[in-house]
Structure formats: C-alpha cells, structure tokens
Design an enzyme around this catalytic site. Structure first.
Site, PDB file in Angstrom:
ATOM      1  N   GLY A 455     -90.011  22.025   0.859  1.00 41.32           N
ATOM      2  CA  GLY A 455     -90.919  21.648  -0.212  1.00 41.32           C
ATOM      3  C   GLY A 455     -91.163  20.157  -0.194  1.00 41.32           C
ATOM      4  N   ASP A 579     -93.229  21.263 -13.059  1.00 40.76           N
ATOM      5  CA  ASP A 579     -93.723  21.770 -11.763  1.00 40.76           C
ATOM      6  C   ASP A 579     -93.584  23.285 -11.697  1.00 40.76           C
ATOM      7  OD1 ASP A 579     -94.947  21.558  -9.318  1.00 40.76           O
ATOM      8  OD2 ASP A 579     -93.114  21.064  -8.223  1.00 40.76           O
TER       9      ASP A 579
END
Length: 777
Positions: A455, A579
C-alpha cells in the site's frame, strides 16, 4: 472435472453397468436405485431413490453415423457434462424472421425446447438474446415445476437501430442487440420474433432478425451478424441445463441408502433447486473423479507436491508425506523446514566411534590416527588465531549494531512506551515489544513469497511467530528517517489508543518493533483477503468463485458502519480513520469485515468539532468538503463509507480509469443514476436478483445521504449503523429518514469528486493516494 462424453459415453457405461447388452440404453440414475439403473452417475436431478422408479426417460445415446460420434438426450445433442459445476450443455435452435425490401416476410421460424422436468434451463448461466434493427424478441414460458405448479410467463426485449453508426461491437444494450435474464425453474420455452415496421427502413443492412437462449459465455455481439440472412452459418447454439439432488445435505446423510454422494466425497447445499432444497456432491481434498460414483486418491507425488529436492514424497490416502533420507531430519517441505543434516557426533547414541567422530552430510566417520590428530591440532591452532581476529572484528561490529538499535529504540519512543507500562496505562497483554530478530525470523528475512499486500505506507508480510501463531507485519517504506519528538509522541499516543480499542471488527494490534529506522507494527493475521479483492479481483487464487451474496454485502456494510460508529463515539479517545476504502476492509474466514490500516487516523478530543490538518486519503473515497477546506471531521469518514456502500451495491470500483470523465467517479455516477431514476441499471446483477426492490432503494438512499457534499447534511455513523442494522433485521418495513432533508446534488456540486493535487499513484489497486499540505498536520 468436465467430461466430454461424445466419444466415451459408452465406454464408461460398459465398465460400470451389467454386461447384458440390453442394459446399455437404460436410464442413467444414481447407483443403487434398482438393478436396471446405470451406475455412470449423473446425479438423478432433484430426486432420490423413488424417482428411479417414477421416471425412466433419461437416456444417453450415441450417434455413430457422424464423425466424430455425437451424444444425444431426448432429441438434444449433448455437448458437455460438467460433474464439477453440476451442468449439462445441449444444443438448442435459433429463431429467425426475414423480410424483403418491400416488407414481405420469408424464411421465418420459431424456436422451442422442453426438457425432462428435473433438468431446468439454468437461470444463472443462460441469457435470452435478440438481434436486429427492427426487432421484438418474445420469450414465452409454459411448463410445470417440481411441485406440479403450472408456470406461464412472457418476457422479451426490443432492439432498434437506423444506421450502422448507432451500434458498437460487444455492446448488447438495445441498439442492434438486446438481452435479458430468464426466470428460475424453467423447463420449457418458446421463442418468436416480432417487428414494428416489417424491416422496411433497415433491410438495406439488416434483412433478418435472430433470437435464441444461449450460455452466457457463447455470444458476443458483432455488427456483422446483422448483415446476413443466417446466424453465423448455423441454426444451433449451446444452452446450459442444471442438476442437483432434492433434499438438504443434513437430511440426506441420515438415510445412507438415499444419499447420492459416493466414497471420498462430501455434500454441498446448492442454489439450483428452484425454491426447493437441493444439494450436489464434490470430491474431498486430495481426491478426484466422479463424486457420485466415488472419488479416487490423487497421487500428489506425480503431480503437485511440496516436498523439497532432498526429501522423498510418499503418497497417502487423500494426501502425501515428505520423508527425509537417513541422516537428515525435518518436515521435508519446500516452504517449511526442509531436510537438514543430523550431526551424529553431538550424541554418542547416534555414533559408535571409539576415537574422534567426524560429521558428514547424512552420515559420519571415525578417526584414531595420531598423525591426523597432530595435523588437526595444528589446524585448530591456526583456526583459533583466525577465529580470534574475526571474533574481535565481529564483536566491535555487533556492539555498533546494538548501539544503533538502542538509538532507533529511543528515537521511536521505546522508553516512552516502557514508561506507560510502568504507569499501568499499558499492560504487557495489550502490547508486546518485539525484537528485530524475532520479526526477521518470523518472515524468513522478509521473503518476497510472504508478502500479503502493499500500500501507500509500506508492505505487509505474513509471519509465523515461534509459538506458531500467524501475524501480519507492516514494514514502512521509509528506511532512514529522523523523527522529531512531536511525531514520536503522536505515534505512541495512537498505539496506546489502538491497544485499548475493543471491537471484534477492527484488526487487533499485537505489538511493535522499535529497533529499526521506522517502527514495525504487528497485527493479527486475517486470512480471506480484502473486500476490494472479493468485489473486483475475481481471479485471485484464494477467493471462491462468484461474487458476494447480497446478504453478505449487507452484513459487511452493517458491521463496518458499526466499527466507525464505535471509533467516533465509543472509543477512549474519538478516532477519525481518514482512509476508509474497500482495500482497508479485510474479511475473515466467515466473511466478517475487519477494518485495518490506522496509519492515517487522527485522534480528536471530545471538545473538538473539527481539526485543520494535511489532506490525506484516497481519490474516489476522499470527502470533497475536506479536500476543499482541509477541515477534518467525523463526517469525512461518513462520505468515504458512502463510497464503499456504493461499491457493495454496484460491484464497481471507486475510480474507473477506463470510463469517460463524467462516469469516472463512482460516487458522481451513482448520484446521477439515482437522480434520473436509473438505480436498477447501475446495481450489480446478483444484487438485483437477491435483494428486494424496497430494500435496495432504502440502502441506496443511505448511500445518497452519506455522499452529500455538505458535511452537515450527512448523518453520523451511529445513525447509519442503526439504520442498516434495522434494515438487515427487519427487512423493508422500516423507512429510512432523510436527515435534514438531504437531496441529490447537481453535477456542478460534484466538481470536487475528481479534484486535483495528485502526488502518487498506487499501481497495486489502481487507486490514487493524495496528500495536500496545509497549515495543519
């Protein structure tokens, strides 16, 4: 396992049936029904032993006059029988309707088909298609279901076009081609074609219409198909029939004589039962073959075993073992311990030497020679000198490494964590401080084969601790950073809060390592991938075939909303995740969600309504109001959750880079569809099939309110969680409130959905992570 039976059907039947020639054309039923029933088992569909006597018309015959031979059943040519998928693929015909330029009809015929009542046309694998530029395809159903209810239905679709320019290859949406699904439990149909203007305006480029029911993987629209007076030179198309055995797995297992599954197989409840309980059989792991006859062992030693080159593969019933040769020990696995040499000289019971024992790979030898002893003594002396020098060098190097680890430990807040433990704000069972060596061992020195995901903040590795427990270890991309005191305190504060978070749908933090340039975080390992992979990456090896059911999607949405409600209003210190996206929602083995990745989270004091901070998040999920003002509130999480909810409804990605600018943002596209009353068009097909219209409308309204561009008009997550839980428990009897009258917004209001400021692009998930500096953190 798929069986192509054209040329082998008689071979299989001869092997399993009595030798009498008259038995070759008997009906093929499960073994044990009666003596004349064949034991080449296609499971006798939707029936158990009694059906063997009530129905005797299921015959497979081979036409040897054609080359190659063709298999037939009830007048249908059989193309394929799939034991694994419980399907039979047969040939049906294409309906046709042709006109001359003056509107005179010629060369027209309809298509009809009926099946044995226990073999329905698959509603999931077939589609009804009509081709033409002045065409009305009509699909009429007249049949009986398994409980003797007569079913009559009529449906169809229309296709119109005036020029070749109005159509596109591969697009079957009403211009030149239209398609429709069929009802569940269909045993017969009739297809005909109508026309509105007798083709008078289109015969120049489209003289005929065609319509058929075919497998969903058979036809892809081509404009060239409209110019011919025959459909690709044939009148035949493949159509799929389903089967399964009537009853539930649990009930069938109680009656061993009626149970259809053979040896080394297991029972699996099926959804092919047309509102009746049915099941299919599958081979157990380590076995292959026909589960209705009994599966045979797979010899993994001659195919796919995991033994390393040193060990010997030994096949067992349903599996295999890896055996290390004499003189070696270990599990013999390539991804395990392998085979390592046994030092017989360390244990007197393993050697019979009277003098010196010399270890060798896989063995040992004995020596009593004095000359050798002298030579060895001199060699040892030399070695001692070399080792002494080397030891001094490595001792100094090791001391420097220890000092460097101590520096990182202090820099990353290790002493502050120890202080919190002493003050009892943290306990040892809340958070464990791992050493760098422990995590290096757990990940085999961070082997690439153990990477579980990547990520924007770093790489996640799958690790195995010494006690055998599986963990997820997040390693930052940063390798050498100077962290100031304020950042250290913020990191420690977040770790402390996450340790005290108590929610079963949040990935639990187990500990951290502070001996590296940037901290390593250790979490519980969640085994079933991310929600993103289940919705969009259908080819992932660890995922099951097919999409998530609507019931599972609603469960995931409800439990994720509950997590955010907990973080916002019930945690020791309120937390804004910042997020929320489908890649940060993991799924366990029961498809329960686990919210992860709190690297961008923000702690908010109870008396703070909003915080000015650096804009962080993922494009497509980012709150437009937060992007414009840099003011972070809990309503920013509400917006991101709304995008995830739309993903669950539509099966579409938050940002579709292959779409036009107007359709690139899923949120903007969804709101536009709602405003134009096109909700059903944007929902995923399985969602429409399994969810009621009222329930889907209610959930879509929740998503609409969450996606309001004005944060004050959005509900809080507690309201969202309560509404979703109510819909999940009570169906559609409860209506969703409008929360301050939130309405859909115009296209101009959505201008910030595709805002600027992109810094880096995460190629792993086709997501853009943006970071826009402001006057806050």
């Amino acid at each position: 396992m798929k069986l192509m039976i054209c040329s082998i059907c008689f071979i299989i039947i001869i092997v399993n049936l009595p030798s009498t020639e008259s038995r070759l054309n008997k009906s093929i039923h499960p073994a044990g029904c009666q003596e004349s029933c064949g034991s080449f088992k296609i499971p006798y569909p939707f029936g158990i032993r009694e059906d063997c006597f009530l129905n005797t018309d299921f015959n497979l015959t081979c036409d040897n006059t054609s080359n190659p031979p063709k298999t037939h059943w009830q007048g249908y040519q059989v193309l394929n029988i799939s034991i694994e998928d419980a399907e039979m693929r047969v040939v049906t015909h294409v309906a046709r309707d042709c006109y001359t330029s003056n509107g005179t009809k010629y060369g027209s015929f309809t298509s009809s088909a009926t099946t044995w009542r226990s073999f329905p046309f698959s509603h999931a694998r077939n589609r009804f298609v009509a081709l033409g530029c002045d065409t009305i395809g009509k699909f009429t159903v007249t049949s009986h279901n398994l409980v003797d209810q007569k079913i009559y239905a009529r449906m169809g679709c229309m296709s119109f076009c005036f020029t070749n320019n109005s159509m596109e290859d591969g697009v079957c949406s009403g211009a030149g081609c239209c398609e429709s699904s069929i009802p569940k439990g269909l045993f017969g149909f009739n297809i005909s074609i109508g026309s509105e203007n007798n083709y008078t305006s289109v015969t120049g480029f489209n003289p005929c219409s065609f319509s058929f029911l075919a497998a969903d993987d058979f036809y892809n629209f081509s404009i060239a198909d409209l110019r011919s007076n025959s459909f690709r030179g044939t009148n035949d198309v493949p159509t799929i029939l389903d089967w399964s055995v009537m009853n539930t797995c649990n009930e069938s297992k109680k009656n061993s004589t009626a149970y259809a599954c053979g040896d080394n197989s297991f029972c699996k409840d099926s959804d092919k039962g047309m509102r009746l309980d049915t099941y299919v059989c599958q081979c157990s792991p380590g076995y292959q073959g026909n589960p209705y006859l009994g599966c045979i062992d797979v010899d993994e030693c001659h195919s796919t075993h995991n033994c390393d080159k040193m060990s010997k593969c030994v096949n067992t019933d349903g599996g295999y073992n890896c055996s290390c040769p004499k003189g070696y020990q270990g599990d013999g696995l390539r991804d395990g311990n392998g085979c390592t040499d046994i030092d017989e000289c360390l244990d007197s019971k393993l050697n019979d030497c009277k003098g010196e024992c010399i270890n060798k790979l896989g063995s040992y030898s004995c020596s009593n020679s004095s000359a050798i002893n002298v030579a060895v003594g001199i060699g040892v002396a030399v070695v001692v000198v070399i080792i002494g020098s080397t030891f001094l060098f490595w001792g100094l190097r090791k001391r420097k490494l220890i000092q460097l680890k101590e520096k990182f430990f202090e820099q990353n807040g290790g002493f502050l964590l120890q202080q919190l433990v002493e003050q009892k704000e943290l306990t040892s069972n809340m958070l464990k401080i791992f050493t760098a060596e422990e995590l290096k061992t757990a990940t085999k020195n961070y082997d690439d084969s153990l990477i579980a995901g990547r990520g924007g903040f770093g790489t996640v590795y799958k690790g195995t601790l010494l006690d055998g427990s599986l963990v997820a270890i997040k390693k930052s991309k940063q390798t050498d950073v100077d962290v100031d005191e304020a950042q250290v305190k913020q990191f420690i504060s977040e770790v402390v809060v996450l340790c005290q978070v108590n929610n079963r749908n949040i990935v639990r933090i187990l500990g951290c390592c502070l001996e590296t340039p940037s901290p390593l975080l250790v979490y519980e390992f969640v085994s079933n991938g991310t929600l993103f992979e289940h919705l969009h990456d259908k080819e992932e090896k660890h995922l099951s075939k097919g999409t998530l059911s609507w019931e599972t999607r609603l469960k995931i949405a409800t439990q994720t909303a509950g997590v955010l409600s907990y973080l916002h209003s019930q945690a020791v210190t309120p937390i804004i995740h910042r997020d929320i996206k489908s890649t940060n929602i993991l799924l366990d083995e029961n498809l329960n969600p686990k919210v992860s990745d709190f690297g961008a989270s923000k702690l908010i004091a109870y008396d703070e309504m909003e915080v000015c901070t650096m804009v962080q998040g993922t494009l497509g999920y980012l709150d437009p109001e937060y992007l414009q003002t840099s003011q972070l509130t809990e309503k920013s999480d509400v917006y991101s959750f709304g995008v995830v909810l739309v993903e669950l409804l539509t099966g579409q990605k938050a940002i579709r880079f292959n779409k036009s600018e107007e359709e690139r943002s899923l949120a903007k596209y969804f709101l536009s569809a709602l405003q134009e009353n096109r909700l059903v068009e944007v929902l995923e097909r399985r969602v429409v099939e399994e969810g009621s219209v009222e329930l889907l409308q209610e959930v879509a309204n929740i998503a609409r309110c969450c996606l309001s561009l004005n944060g004050e008009e959005r509900p809080n997550m507690k309201q969202v969680a309560m509404e979703l839980e109510g819909l999940r428990n009570m169906g559609v009897d409860k209506h969703f409130s409008s929360w301050n009258g939130a309405e859909l917004h115009s296209e101009e209001d959505n201008v910030y959905l595709l805002g600027e400021g992109v810094e880096n692009y995460d190629s792993i998930k086709n997501q853009v992570v943006i970071t826009i500096p402001t006057d806050g953190r």
